[in-house]
Each structure stands twice: as C-alpha cells, then as structure tokens.
Design an enzyme around this catalytic site. Sequence first.
Site, PDB file in Angstrom:
ATOM      1  N   LYS A 121       0.819  -1.219   0.000  1.00  0.00           N
ATOM      2  CA  LYS A 121       0.000   0.000   0.000  1.00  0.00           C
ATOM      3  C   LYS A 121       0.858   1.277   0.000  1.00  0.00           C
ATOM      4  O   LYS A 121       2.062   1.225   0.266  1.00  0.00           O
ATOM      5  CB  LYS A 121      -0.929  -0.037   1.220  1.00  0.00           C
ATOM      6  CG  LYS A 121      -1.934  -1.189   1.182  1.00  0.00           C
ATOM      7  CD  LYS A 121      -2.956  -1.046   2.311  1.00  0.00           C
ATOM      8  CE  LYS A 121      -3.981  -2.172   2.271  1.00  0.00           C
ATOM      9  NZ  LYS A 121      -5.067  -1.944   3.250  1.00  0.00           N
ATOM     10  N   HIS A 141      -2.204  -5.580   1.539  1.00  0.00           N
ATOM     11  CA  HIS A 141      -3.523  -6.193   1.350  1.00  0.00           C
ATOM     12  C   HIS A 141      -3.318  -7.589   0.789  1.00  0.00           C
ATOM     13  O   HIS A 141      -2.362  -7.829   0.053  1.00  0.00           O
ATOM     14  CB  HIS A 141      -4.360  -5.370   0.355  1.00  0.00           C
ATOM     15  CG  HIS A 141      -5.569  -6.112  -0.125  1.00  0.00           C
ATOM     16  ND1 HIS A 141      -6.742  -6.130   0.587  1.00  0.00           N
ATOM     17  CD2 HIS A 141      -5.770  -6.901  -1.204  1.00  0.00           C
ATOM     18  CE1 HIS A 141      -7.625  -6.897  -0.049  1.00  0.00           C
ATOM     19  NE2 HIS A 141      -7.055  -7.373  -1.135  1.00  0.00           N
ATOM     20  N   THR A 170      -5.843  -7.343  10.514  1.00  0.00           N
ATOM     21  CA  THR A 170      -6.026  -6.090   9.762  1.00  0.00           C
ATOM     22  C   THR A 170      -5.448  -4.897  10.519  1.00  0.00           C
ATOM     23  O   THR A 170      -4.813  -4.026   9.927  1.00  0.00           O
ATOM     24  CB  THR A 170      -7.539  -5.856   9.519  1.00  0.00           C
ATOM     25  OG1 THR A 170      -8.060  -6.992   8.830  1.00  0.00           O
ATOM     26  CG2 THR A 170      -7.774  -4.619   8.685  1.00  0.00           C
ATOM     27  N   ARG A 195      -2.382 -14.640   4.120  1.00  0.00           N
ATOM     28  CA  ARG A 195      -3.130 -13.955   5.188  1.00  0.00           C
ATOM     29  C   ARG A 195      -2.447 -14.139   6.549  1.00  0.00           C
ATOM     30  O   ARG A 195      -2.379 -13.211   7.349  1.00  0.00           O
ATOM     31  CB  ARG A 195      -4.578 -14.451   5.223  1.00  0.00           C
ATOM     32  CG  ARG A 195      -5.359 -13.984   4.005  1.00  0.00           C
ATOM     33  CD  ARG A 195      -6.816 -14.411   4.047  1.00  0.00           C
ATOM     34  NE  ARG A 195      -7.531 -13.756   5.130  1.00  0.00           N
ATOM     35  CZ  ARG A 195      -7.873 -12.469   5.132  1.00  0.00           C
ATOM     36  NH1 ARG A 195      -7.538 -11.684   4.117  1.00  0.00           N
ATOM     37  NH2 ARG A 195      -8.547 -11.956   6.135  1.00  0.00           N
ATOM     38  N   TYR A 227     -12.325  -2.140  -4.142  1.00  0.00           N
ATOM     39  CA  TYR A 227     -12.860  -2.380  -2.789  1.00  0.00           C
ATOM     40  C   TYR A 227     -14.391  -2.354  -2.757  1.00  0.00           C
ATOM     41  O   TYR A 227     -14.961  -2.085  -1.690  1.00  0.00           O
ATOM     42  CB  TYR A 227     -12.309  -1.331  -1.821  1.00  0.00           C
ATOM     43  CG  TYR A 227     -10.910  -1.623  -1.296  1.00  0.00           C
ATOM     44  CD1 TYR A 227     -10.637  -2.778  -0.557  1.00  0.00           C
ATOM     45  CD2 TYR A 227      -9.863  -0.732  -1.514  1.00  0.00           C
ATOM     46  CE1 TYR A 227      -9.368  -3.043  -0.048  1.00  0.00           C
ATOM     47  CE2 TYR A 227      -8.577  -0.993  -0.994  1.00  0.00           C
ATOM     48  CZ  TYR A 227      -8.350  -2.150  -0.265  1.00  0.00           C
ATOM     49  OH  TYR A 227      -7.101  -2.413   0.252  1.00  0.00           O
ATOM     50  N   GLU A 279      -9.786 -10.143  -7.740  1.00  0.00           N
ATOM     51  CA  GLU A 279      -8.697  -9.184  -7.534  1.00  0.00           C
ATOM     52  C   GLU A 279      -7.532  -9.406  -8.511  1.00  0.00           C
ATOM     53  O   GLU A 279      -6.939  -8.441  -8.994  1.00  0.00           O
ATOM     54  CB  GLU A 279      -8.205  -9.275  -6.087  1.00  0.00           C
ATOM     55  CG  GLU A 279      -9.267  -8.799  -5.100  1.00  0.00           C
ATOM     56  CD  GLU A 279      -8.836  -8.872  -3.648  1.00  0.00           C
ATOM     57  OE1 GLU A 279      -9.663  -8.557  -2.781  1.00  0.00           O
ATOM     58  OE2 GLU A 279      -7.675  -9.231  -3.381  1.00  0.00           O
ATOM     59  N   ASN A 328      -2.107  -0.042   6.867  1.00  0.00           N
ATOM     60  CA  ASN A 328      -1.666  -1.348   7.364  1.00  0.00           C
ATOM     61  C   ASN A 328      -0.748  -2.077   6.391  1.00  0.00           C
ATOM     62  O   ASN A 328      -0.645  -3.295   6.419  1.00  0.00           O
ATOM     63  CB  ASN A 328      -2.875  -2.196   7.787  1.00  0.00           C
ATOM     64  CG  ASN A 328      -3.821  -2.502   6.647  1.00  0.00           C
ATOM     65  OD1 ASN A 328      -3.650  -1.980   5.547  1.00  0.00           O
ATOM     66  ND2 ASN A 328      -4.796  -3.353   6.891  1.00  0.00           N
ATOM     67  N   PHE A 385     -15.730   3.344   6.578  1.00  0.00           N
ATOM     68  CA  PHE A 385     -14.363   3.731   6.239  1.00  0.00           C
ATOM     69  C   PHE A 385     -14.090   3.708   4.735  1.00  0.00           C
ATOM     70  O   PHE A 385     -12.960   3.969   4.306  1.00  0.00           O
ATOM     71  CB  PHE A 385     -13.363   2.828   6.973  1.00  0.00           C
ATOM     72  CG  PHE A 385     -13.558   1.347   6.726  1.00  0.00           C
ATOM     73  CD1 PHE A 385     -13.080   0.736   5.581  1.00  0.00           C
ATOM     74  CD2 PHE A 385     -14.230   0.570   7.666  1.00  0.00           C
ATOM     75  CE1 PHE A 385     -13.252  -0.621   5.360  1.00  0.00           C
ATOM     76  CE2 PHE A 385     -14.402  -0.803   7.454  1.00  0.00           C
ATOM     77  CZ  PHE A 385     -13.917  -1.395   6.289  1.00  0.00           C
ATOM     78  N   ARG A 423       2.048  -6.904   9.013  1.00  0.00           N
ATOM     79  CA  ARG A 423       1.362  -5.705   9.505  1.00  0.00           C
ATOM     80  C   ARG A 423       1.902  -5.270  10.870  1.00  0.00           C
ATOM     81  O   ARG A 423       1.929  -4.079  11.166  1.00  0.00           O
ATOM     82  CB  ARG A 423      -0.145  -5.944   9.537  1.00  0.00           C
ATOM     83  CG  ARG A 423      -0.733  -5.872   8.123  1.00  0.00           C
ATOM     84  CD  ARG A 423      -2.114  -6.424   8.084  1.00  0.00           C
ATOM     85  NE  ARG A 423      -2.793  -6.137   6.823  1.00  0.00           N
ATOM     86  CZ  ARG A 423      -3.880  -6.778   6.425  1.00  0.00           C
ATOM     87  NH1 ARG A 423      -4.406  -7.723   7.175  1.00  0.00           N
ATOM     88  NH2 ARG A 423      -4.441  -6.468   5.270  1.00  0.00           N
TER      89      ARG A 423
HETATM   90  P1  CMP Z   1      -7.471  -4.579   3.445  1.00  0.00           P
HETATM   91  O1  CMP Z   1      -6.977  -5.945   3.674  1.00  0.00           O
HETATM   92  O2  CMP Z   1      -6.864  -3.815   2.318  1.00  0.00           O
HETATM   93  O3  CMP Z   1      -9.052  -4.657   3.218  1.00  0.00           O
HETATM   94  C1  CMP Z   1      -9.899  -3.565   3.461  1.00  0.00           C
HETATM   95  C2  CMP Z   1      -9.209  -2.460   4.184  1.00  0.00           C
HETATM   96  O4  CMP Z   1     -10.062  -1.568   4.861  1.00  0.00           O
HETATM   97  C3  CMP Z   1      -8.359  -3.049   5.298  1.00  0.00           C
HETATM   98  O5  CMP Z   1      -7.269  -3.716   4.778  1.00  0.00           O
HETATM   99  C4  CMP Z   1      -8.045  -1.813   6.115  1.00  0.00           C
HETATM  100  O6  CMP Z   1      -6.967  -1.089   5.568  1.00  0.00           O
HETATM  101  C5  CMP Z   1      -9.327  -1.028   5.944  1.00  0.00           C
HETATM  102  N1  CMP Z   1     -10.155  -1.145   7.137  1.00  0.00           N
HETATM  103  C6  CMP Z   1     -10.759  -2.215   7.629  1.00  0.00           C
HETATM  104  N2  CMP Z   1     -11.436  -1.922   8.750  1.00  0.00           N
HETATM  105  C7  CMP Z   1     -11.240  -0.615   8.966  1.00  0.00           C
HETATM  106  C8  CMP Z   1     -11.685   0.275   9.967  1.00  0.00           C
HETATM  107  N3  CMP Z   1     -12.470  -0.132  10.978  1.00  0.00           N
HETATM  108  N4  CMP Z   1     -11.287   1.544   9.885  1.00  0.00           N
HETATM  109  C9  CMP Z   1     -10.505   1.960   8.860  1.00  0.00           C
HETATM  110  N5  CMP Z   1     -10.068   1.148   7.870  1.00  0.00           N
HETATM  111  C10 CMP Z   1     -10.426  -0.131   7.936  1.00  0.00           C
END
Ligand code: CMP
Length: 140
Positions: A10, A116, A92, A86, A50, A127, A113, A58, A103
């Site tokens: 990211k 992805h 996350t 994963r 997404y 994806e 984070n 969010f 992460r």
């Molecule tokens: P990712 O694996 O890219 O999938 C969706 C993304 O949304 C996740 O990683 C986070 O970066 C983001 N995300 C998930 N939950 C939250 C949250 N509660 N607040 C902000 N961002 C979030």
Amino acid sequence: MTERTLAIIKPDAVGRHLVGAIIQRYEEAGLIPLGMKLMRLTKAQAEGFYYVHKQRPFFDSLCSFMSSGPIVVLALAGENAIQRHRDLMGATDPAKAAEGTLRKAFGTHIEHNAVHGSDSPESAQYELGYFFSALEWPQR
Ligand code: CMP
C-alpha cells in the site's frame, strides 16, 4: 494445492521504502511473484477494487488513501497461498497483529496497514483479474 493470490503493497509502505523488505518476506515464505507492477490508482479504480466494502463507514477514507500514492500489486503463487499469505500479513489492525507478521512489522494504523491480500478463492479471482490480464502471466 497451488493457488494464486493478489497482494498489494500500500501507499504507506511504498512511501516508506519498504517494497524490497516486503517482497523478500513473500519469497522467504514461498509465495513466489508471478506478476508484479508499480502503479497509482485513481480514486474510482480504488472504489472498484474495494466495492465489497462500499457500505462501510471507512470506504471513502480507504479509497482516498489507496489512491494517494503509488502501490505495488503482485500475483503470488504457492501451496495454499491465499491462507498462508493472510497468516503472513496478520490481523487487519497492526495493533492487534501477531509478532512476526507483516502488519505488525510495517503497519502503523488499521487503514495504513502496509499490505492487502485476497481473503478467499472468489476474491482472489476477482482481484487478480482486476490487475492482471491472462496475457501477462509468465509460464513457470
Ligand atoms: P485490506 O486488507 O486492504 O481490506 C480492506 C481495508 O479496509 C483493510 O485492509 C483496512 O486497511 C481497511 N479497514 C478495515 N477496517 C477498517 C476500519 N475499521 N477503519 C478503517 N479502515 C479499515
């Protein structure tokens, strides 16, 4: 079973010059890059990627962040690659991610984070197809 999964490094991690360190971790884990590109998404392209999160509070912030700078997208291949990737990424929220995960090491915030990864065979198919065409796969 050999699987393919989609990984994204990211904008926070690219901006902190962590691309090499993260790809080294993939390779050490036996998740081998089949395809890789450095690109910058438009906000609309981030929203398309997404779309499953479109109703989440969010969503707008996530898509702004994901289009705020360059990313690296990779198609990774390996045994049970989706779940193993994963596990390598960790939770996350970096604050909840286990020691030794990407992460935990490289993320700073639930949104920032670092990486992805596809969460199921269905999302991997969507994806991978979002970023790579059939003509781009190298033969291995
Ligand atoms: P990712 O694996 O890219 O999938 C969706 C993304 O949304 C996740 O990683 C986070 O970066 C983001 N995300 C998930 N939950 C939250 C949250 N509660 N607040 C902000 N961002 C979030």
